[in-house]
Design an enzyme around this catalytic site. Structure first.
Site, PDB file in Angstrom:
ATOM      1  N   ASP A  99       0.851  -1.192   0.000  1.00 45.42           N
ATOM      2  CA  ASP A  99       0.000   0.000   0.000  1.00 45.42           C
ATOM      3  C   ASP A  99       0.887   1.243   0.000  1.00 45.42           C
ATOM      4  OD1 ASP A  99      -1.839  -2.047   0.419  1.00 45.42           O
ATOM      5  OD2 ASP A  99      -3.097  -0.821   1.726  1.00 45.42           O
ATOM      6  N   LYS A 173      -6.872   3.614  -2.969  1.00 45.68           N
ATOM      7  CA  LYS A 173      -7.251   3.562  -1.550  1.00 45.68           C
ATOM      8  C   LYS A 173      -7.447   4.971  -1.009  1.00 45.68           C
ATOM      9  CE  LYS A 173      -5.187   1.963   2.844  1.00 45.68           C
ATOM     10  NZ  LYS A 173      -4.066   1.184   3.435  1.00 45.68           N
ATOM     11  N   LYS A 207     -10.406   0.696  -2.302  1.00 47.15           N
ATOM     12  CA  LYS A 207     -10.366   0.324  -0.883  1.00 47.15           C
ATOM     13  C   LYS A 207     -10.707   1.540  -0.033  1.00 47.15           C
ATOM     14  CE  LYS A 207      -7.229  -1.110   2.858  1.00 47.15           C
ATOM     15  NZ  LYS A 207      -5.926  -1.710   3.217  1.00 47.15           N
TER      16      LYS A 207
END
Length: 247
Positions: A99, A173, A207
């Site tokens: 990430d 995300k 996400k």
């Protein structure tokens, strides 16, 4: 709905942020991992220095729980070389998902070439190692128009540079959960921000992270189309409870 398959159970606080010792922090990470294994959450999201230990715990009991870590966390201002080095080490240590925090301040300043290089380089590194890659854009630091723009860029660059069958491994995300928003304003995922992300990130999955505090909120986001939810309260959410935690 069984939301456990959507949950990235998360512990990212440094000892200096939590007031715990290094040993106590490691114990918190171990507890998180044990809880994820017991409850069959999708993934545990931890700092890079804990990857090996967590991976060993999961493999020892033959669990399917994945291990994720953060890169360039949490400001995103690391150089691309620093992010690549951090990601490469995480890969060598057995991580499953990376990430990255995009350099959102550079994006806000209009340095599109820099974030394009980050996105393509970081994604390429992850995909070549058969890893899932997620790009944290920090929605609380951006306007609606900026969220729309950066998601559109990611979508375009992914389609121009990667294979169609890899799109599902390239997430956008929402948040780190650590951004200091103005007083009273959310510092993570909101329904409004997620709606914009879902619309403009296509065909890339999304996400939600930071601020998902109730089971109902998690279910609503999943029904909207969110594929993963990052939370430090995965157990509470999976048991249809609520949490006051910021992440």
């Amino acid at each position: 709905m069984d939301i456990r398959e959507y949950l990235d159970s998360t512990y990212l606080k440094l000892s200096s942020q939590s007031g715990l010792t290094e040993e106590q922090t490691l114990e918190e990470v171990k507890k998180l991992t044990e809880q994820a294994i017991e409850n069959h959450f999708y993934l545990v999201m931890i700092r890079p220095e804990y990857i090996k230990k967590v991976k060993e715990m999961i493999l020892k009991v033959d669990s399917e729980v994945k291990v994720g870590t953060v890169i360039g966390f949490h400001e995103g201002s690391y150089t691309i070389n620093e992010k690549v080095a951090e990601a490469q080490k995480a890969i060598e240590n057995g991580v499953d998902e990376l990430d990255y925090v995009i350099n959102y301040e550079a994006f806000k300043m209009g340095d599109i070439d820099l974030i394009k290089n980050e996105f393509i380089t970081g994604t390429s590194l992850g995909l070549k190692a058969s890893k899932v890659v997620k790009w944290i854009i920090e929605v609380a630091a951006l306007t609606d128009e900026q969220i729309k723009s950066i998601c559109s860029y990611f979508s375009t660059w992914a389609q121009e540079n990667f294979e169609k069958n890899d799109f599902g491994k390239i997430f956008v995300k929402s948040s780190t959960g650590f951004y200091k928003a103005e007083e009273g304003k959310p510092n993570g995922a909101t329904f409004h921000a997620m709606e914009i992300m879902l619309k403009y990130s296509q065909p890339l999955p999304v996400k939600a992270a930071g601020g998902v505090r109730t089971y109902d909120e998690a279910v609503k986001m999943i029904k909207m189309g969110v594929k993963r939810i990052g939370t430090s309260s995965a157990k509470a959410l999976s048991e249809k409870g609520n949490t006051n935690d910021s992440y």
